[in-house]
Write a protein that holds these residues in place. Sequence first.
Motif, PDB file in Angstrom:
ATOM      1  N   PRO A 153       0.827  -1.217   0.000  1.00  0.00           N
ATOM      2  CA  PRO A 153       0.000   0.000   0.000  1.00  0.00           C
ATOM      3  C   PRO A 153       0.860   1.265   0.000  1.00  0.00           C
ATOM      4  O   PRO A 153       2.054   1.230   0.308  1.00  0.00           O
ATOM      5  CB  PRO A 153      -0.795  -0.130   1.306  1.00  0.00           C
ATOM      6  N   ASP A 154       0.237   2.373  -0.323  1.00  0.00           N
ATOM      7  CA  ASP A 154       0.911   3.671  -0.294  1.00  0.00           C
ATOM      8  C   ASP A 154       0.866   4.203   1.136  1.00  0.00           C
ATOM      9  O   ASP A 154      -0.204   4.484   1.675  1.00  0.00           O
ATOM     10  CB  ASP A 154       0.202   4.638  -1.244  1.00  0.00           C
ATOM     11  N   VAL A 155       2.057   4.327   1.746  1.00  0.00           N
ATOM     12  CA  VAL A 155       2.109   4.820   3.124  1.00  0.00           C
ATOM     13  C   VAL A 155       2.868   6.150   3.197  1.00  0.00           C
ATOM     14  O   VAL A 155       3.376   6.522   4.258  1.00  0.00           O
ATOM     15  CB  VAL A 155       2.783   3.779   4.051  1.00  0.00           C
ATOM     16  N   VAL A 156       2.918   6.852   2.058  1.00  0.00           N
ATOM     17  CA  VAL A 156       3.596   8.152   2.018  1.00  0.00           C
ATOM     18  C   VAL A 156       2.610   9.288   1.777  1.00  0.00           C
ATOM     19  O   VAL A 156       2.679  10.326   2.446  1.00  0.00           O
ATOM     20  CB  VAL A 156       4.684   8.163   0.920  1.00  0.00           C
ATOM     21  N   THR A 157       1.705   9.083   0.825  1.00  0.00           N
ATOM     22  CA  THR A 157       0.727  10.122   0.500  1.00  0.00           C
ATOM     23  C   THR A 157      -0.110  10.463   1.731  1.00  0.00           C
ATOM     24  O   THR A 157      -0.610   9.566   2.431  1.00  0.00           O
ATOM     25  CB  THR A 157      -0.190   9.657  -0.636  1.00  0.00           C
ATOM     26  N   GLY A 158      -0.271  11.754   1.975  1.00  0.00           N
ATOM     27  CA  GLY A 158      -1.041  12.191   3.132  1.00  0.00           C
ATOM     28  C   GLY A 158      -0.178  12.415   4.364  1.00  0.00           C
ATOM     29  O   GLY A 158      -0.693  12.771   5.416  1.00  0.00           O
ATOM     30  N   ARG A 159       1.137  12.148   4.234  1.00  0.00           N
ATOM     31  CA  ARG A 159       2.089  12.357   5.324  1.00  0.00           C
ATOM     32  C   ARG A 159       1.656  11.664   6.621  1.00  0.00           C
ATOM     33  O   ARG A 159       1.519  12.286   7.667  1.00  0.00           O
ATOM     34  CB  ARG A 159       2.279  13.856   5.580  1.00  0.00           C
ATOM     35  N   PRO A 160       1.456  10.348   6.560  1.00  0.00           N
ATOM     36  CA  PRO A 160       1.050   9.638   7.775  1.00  0.00           C
ATOM     37  C   PRO A 160       2.212   9.523   8.759  1.00  0.00           C
ATOM     38  O   PRO A 160       3.383   9.612   8.380  1.00  0.00           O
ATOM     39  CB  PRO A 160       0.647   8.258   7.246  1.00  0.00           C
ATOM     40  N   THR A 161       1.887   9.307  10.013  1.00  0.00           N
ATOM     41  CA  THR A 161       2.920   9.081  11.015  1.00  0.00           C
ATOM     42  C   THR A 161       3.461   7.658  10.861  1.00  0.00           C
ATOM     43  O   THR A 161       2.873   6.824  10.165  1.00  0.00           O
ATOM     44  CB  THR A 161       2.357   9.256  12.426  1.00  0.00           C
TER      45      THR A 161
END
Length: 210
Positions: free
Chosen positions: A76-84
Motif C-alpha cells: 500500500p501507499d504509506v507516504v501520500t497524506g504524510r502519515p505518522t
Amino acid sequence: MALDGLNAAAAAAILSQAKVDSATKTRGVIVSAFVPGPLGLAVPVIMARNARRLGGGGGGGVGGGGTPETNLVMVPDVVTGRPTASAATDKLTAKRLVADPEPTFGDDADIGVVVAQDPPAATRVPLDSEVTIFVGAGKPPPDTTDTDLDTDLTNKINQAVTKLTAKLDEIETKISAMGGGSGTTGATGATGATGATGSTGATGDTGGKK
C-alpha cells in the motif's frame, strides 16, 4: 557469433536454484550464451534477483514454480497524506506486511512523518515481507568534530607556551645571578692602585745624586 556454453550452463544452474518458471529460465540461458565473459553471467543473476523480489517464478503463476498468487500482496501507499510512522505501520500490518522504520534527516517539519517507502506502492511482494518506511528525524545534529579538535589543539598550545615561559624565566634568573656575582669580584681590582705610591721612590734617587 560463438555461443558461450559455460555461461549457458551457469545460467541454467542459477535460474534453477532461483526456481524461476521455464520461460524465464530459457530466456536467461539463451541471453547468457550470446553474451561472452563475466557480463553474460550477470544476466541470470539479475533475473534471479528480480524473481525473488517478485516472490519467485518470474511469471508469478503456480504452474511456473513461483509464489502462488494467493501468497502475494500489493504494497500500500504509506507516504501520500504524510502519515505518522505508527499509522503507516498499522496500514502495512493490515496487509500482512512488516514495517521497518528507518530514520532519515531532513526538515524539522517532517519529524515523525513517513517521507518515503521501499518497495514503492503497488509493488507485489510475498506476504510477511518487510517494507522500509523512512521516517523524518528532523535536521541533522551539528558536526562538533572540528570544534573538539580546535579546543584540544588550543589547550595543548597553551600548555606548551606555559612550560616555555617558565623555562625562559628560569634561564633569565640564572643569567642575572651570574652577572651580579662577577661585578662584586671586579671591585677588588681597585686595590692595585696603591702600587702607584711606589713612584715617590724616584725622588729619593734624585736627592742622592746631588
